[in-house]
Design a protein around this motif. Structure first.
Motif, PDB file in Angstrom:
ATOM      1  N   ALA A 114      14.596  -1.566   7.798  1.00 52.58           N
ATOM      2  CA  ALA A 114      14.348  -0.206   8.282  1.00 52.58           C
ATOM      3  C   ALA A 114      13.548  -0.269   9.581  1.00 52.58           C
ATOM      4  O   ALA A 114      12.954  -1.290   9.914  1.00 52.58           O
ATOM      5  CB  ALA A 114      13.582   0.599   7.233  1.00 52.58           C
ATOM      6  N   GLU A 115      13.557   0.852  10.279  1.00 50.85           N
ATOM      7  CA  GLU A 115      12.742   1.008  11.482  1.00 50.85           C
ATOM      8  C   GLU A 115      11.759   2.150  11.243  1.00 50.85           C
ATOM      9  O   GLU A 115      12.130   3.207  10.744  1.00 50.85           O
ATOM     10  CB  GLU A 115      13.629   1.283  12.696  1.00 50.85           C
ATOM     11  CG  GLU A 115      14.534   0.112  13.043  1.00 50.85           C
ATOM     12  CD  GLU A 115      15.293   0.327  14.332  1.00 50.85           C
ATOM     13  OE1 GLU A 115      15.220   1.455  14.883  1.00 50.85           O
ATOM     14  OE2 GLU A 115      15.958  -0.608  14.798  1.00 50.85           O
TER      15      GLU A 115
ATOM     16  N   THR B 249      13.841   6.028   0.900  1.00 49.92           N
ATOM     17  CA  THR B 249      13.330   7.310   0.401  1.00 49.92           C
ATOM     18  C   THR B 249      11.997   7.659   1.059  1.00 49.92           C
ATOM     19  O   THR B 249      11.771   8.798   1.482  1.00 49.92           O
ATOM     20  CB  THR B 249      13.149   7.263  -1.128  1.00 49.92           C
ATOM     21  OG1 THR B 249      14.411   7.024  -1.742  1.00 49.92           O
ATOM     22  CG2 THR B 249      12.578   8.568  -1.651  1.00 49.92           C
ATOM     23  N   ALA B 250      11.121   6.658   1.155  1.00 46.58           N
ATOM     24  CA  ALA B 250       9.805   6.913   1.750  1.00 46.58           C
ATOM     25  C   ALA B 250       9.899   7.340   3.201  1.00 46.58           C
ATOM     26  O   ALA B 250       9.213   8.268   3.641  1.00 46.58           O
ATOM     27  CB  ALA B 250       8.948   5.650   1.637  1.00 46.58           C
ATOM     28  N   LEU B 251      10.771   6.692   3.955  1.00 51.61           N
ATOM     29  CA  LEU B 251      10.891   7.009   5.378  1.00 51.61           C
ATOM     30  C   LEU B 251      11.631   8.323   5.609  1.00 51.61           C
ATOM     31  O   LEU B 251      11.392   9.018   6.581  1.00 51.61           O
ATOM     32  CB  LEU B 251      11.594   5.867   6.113  1.00 51.61           C
ATOM     33  CG  LEU B 251      10.798   4.557   6.167  1.00 51.61           C
ATOM     34  CD1 LEU B 251      11.572   3.477   6.902  1.00 51.61           C
ATOM     35  CD2 LEU B 251       9.436   4.770   6.845  1.00 51.61           C
TER      36      LEU B 251
ATOM     37  N   GLY C 151       0.801  -1.230   0.000  1.00 50.53           N
ATOM     38  CA  GLY C 151       0.000   0.000   0.000  1.00 50.53           C
ATOM     39  C   GLY C 151       0.823   1.264   0.000  1.00 50.53           C
ATOM     40  O   GLY C 151       0.272   2.362   0.064  1.00 50.53           O
ATOM     41  N   SER C 152       2.160   1.144  -0.083  1.00 42.81           N
ATOM     42  CA  SER C 152       2.987   2.349  -0.013  1.00 42.81           C
ATOM     43  C   SER C 152       4.102   2.366  -1.058  1.00 42.81           C
ATOM     44  O   SER C 152       4.071   3.148  -1.999  1.00 42.81           O
ATOM     45  CB  SER C 152       3.585   2.501   1.395  1.00 42.81           C
ATOM     46  OG  SER C 152       4.320   1.325   1.755  1.00 42.81           O
ATOM     47  N   VAL C 153       5.086   1.469  -0.932  1.00 44.70           N
ATOM     48  CA  VAL C 153       6.278   1.552  -1.790  1.00 44.70           C
ATOM     49  C   VAL C 153       6.273   0.584  -2.964  1.00 44.70           C
ATOM     50  O   VAL C 153       7.177   0.612  -3.795  1.00 44.70           O
ATOM     51  CB  VAL C 153       7.560   1.316  -0.951  1.00 44.70           C
ATOM     52  CG1 VAL C 153       7.739   2.411   0.075  1.00 44.70           C
ATOM     53  CG2 VAL C 153       7.535  -0.061  -0.283  1.00 44.70           C
TER      54      VAL C 153
ATOM     55  N   GLY D  59       1.178   6.136   5.423  1.00 44.33           N
ATOM     56  CA  GLY D  59       0.593   7.470   5.309  1.00 44.33           C
ATOM     57  C   GLY D  59       1.134   8.293   4.162  1.00 44.33           C
ATOM     58  O   GLY D  59       0.795   9.477   4.036  1.00 44.33           O
ATOM     59  N   LEU D  60       1.945   7.678   3.290  1.00 43.41           N
ATOM     60  CA  LEU D  60       2.531   8.429   2.174  1.00 43.41           C
ATOM     61  C   LEU D  60       1.464   9.078   1.293  1.00 43.41           C
ATOM     62  O   LEU D  60       1.629  10.202   0.812  1.00 43.41           O
ATOM     63  CB  LEU D  60       3.415   7.508   1.329  1.00 43.41           C
ATOM     64  CG  LEU D  60       4.651   6.927   2.020  1.00 43.41           C
ATOM     65  CD1 LEU D  60       5.389   5.980   1.079  1.00 43.41           C
ATOM     66  CD2 LEU D  60       5.576   8.046   2.479  1.00 43.41           C
ATOM     67  N   ALA D  61       0.363   8.341   1.077  1.00 40.96           N
ATOM     68  CA  ALA D  61      -0.684   8.864   0.192  1.00 40.96           C
ATOM     69  C   ALA D  61      -1.623   9.831   0.914  1.00 40.96           C
ATOM     70  O   ALA D  61      -2.508  10.415   0.290  1.00 40.96           O
ATOM     71  CB  ALA D  61      -1.498   7.702  -0.387  1.00 40.96           C
TER      72      ALA D  61
END
Length: 298
Positions: free
Chosen positions: A161-162, A293-295, A103-105, A243-245
């Motif tokens: 990642a954390e 990148t997203a984090l 749902g995000s990356v 929550g990226l979107a």
């Protein structure tokens, strides 16, 4: 000694029974039993103790298993070397991802990978950690990403990642960004079911911080959870990467739990007897970069 005999022995050893091992390698139970018995008879050693409840490795079996894994890894690497010598990367890889990632990356990752590796076919399976861990253990997936690792399955785990868990509510909610969850009063909360690896930590967080829950909804459907939250007074606790979107706050608001914080780790898991091939490693590298990148942007 045949390579297939090593593969069969490893399957029985890791699954704990001939029947489960046979299902894993798509062979008959009698066939696996015959191959393992042939190894034992040829070298005069007992590798597995049989019983009505399954098999238990002997000390010799445990030692042989470690060597068998080394041989299978070396064989896989040799095959990968031949593929590299043949030129461009071309393969069919199967990757397992949890809903937080699909749902995000996933979208930017797939688009980039398709451009950079046009000869690689990718199959993505979305599931929760228990299902994905089992499929990696059985060799049905090249690797998977999960929030926690079942160490009993003997998987190689790498921290990707954390992240931080967030309270997620509708855009029109009166909860402000400096909320104290314990002082919000009785809330209506959507949580994953108990088979989800994140659930025990969420339960512990609610209990320790004396957070009052008026109604609890158990839902293992990420898109459904997000839709309900956006259109009602129900809230949820979800990783911030989802929550990226929603950065514009038009549908939902993601607010990190800060007092105290609640973290979540993303682990890449792979089968110990099947090191990542060149194509799978390339996908893992692209996925890692997209996650970073997203984090960073969050």
């Amino acid at each position: 000694m045949k390579l297939q005999q090593l593969q069969f022995f490893v399957a029985v050893y890791e699954e704990g029974s001939f029947s489960a091992g046979a299902q894993r390698v798509n062979a008959t139970q009698s066939g696996l039993s015959m191959h393992v018995r042939h190894l034992e008879n040829r070298y005069g050693v007992t590798l597995l103790s049989r019983s009505s409840t399954g098999v238990t490795p002997t000390e010799a079996g445990r030692t042989f298993y470690a060597r068998a894994i080394e041989v299978l890894n070396a064989t896989a690497k040799a095959e990968e070397t031949l593929r590299e010598l043949s030129g461009a990367i071309s393969d069919h890889i199967k990757i397992g991802l949890m809903p937080s990632f699909t749902g995000s990356v996933l979208s930017p990752c797939m688009m980039r990978f398709a451009r950079e590796y046009p000869n690689v076919r990718v199959t993505i399976e979305e599931a929760y950690s228990g299902t994905l861990s089992n499929k990696v253990s059985e060799g049905l997936l090249d690797f998977a990403v999960v929030p926690a690792v079942n160490t009993d399955l003997g998987l190689d785990a790498t921290l990707m990642a954390e992240d931080r868990e967030c309270l997620v509510c509708a855009a029109g909610s009166e909860v402000n960004s400096t909320f104290d969850l314990a002082k919000l009063g009785a809330i209506r909360l959507i949580v994953p079911t108990r088979v989800n690896a994140r659930r025990p930590r969420i339960d512990q967080y609610l209990s320790i911080n004396k957070i009052e829950v008026a109604d609890l909804m158990e839902l293992d459907a990420m898109m459904g959870t997000l839709d309900i939250v956006a259109n009602s007074e129900w809230m949820s606790i979800l990783p911030s990467i989802l929550g990226l979107a929603d950065r514009d706050g038009s549908k939902r608001r993601f607010m990190k739990l800060i007092d105290p914080p609640l973290g979540v780790q993303y682990m890449r898991i792979a089968n110990k007897s099947r090191p990542l091939g060149r194509a799978a490693q390339a996908f893992a590298d692209v996925l890692q970069e997209e996650v970073n990148t997203a984090l960073e942007e969050d």
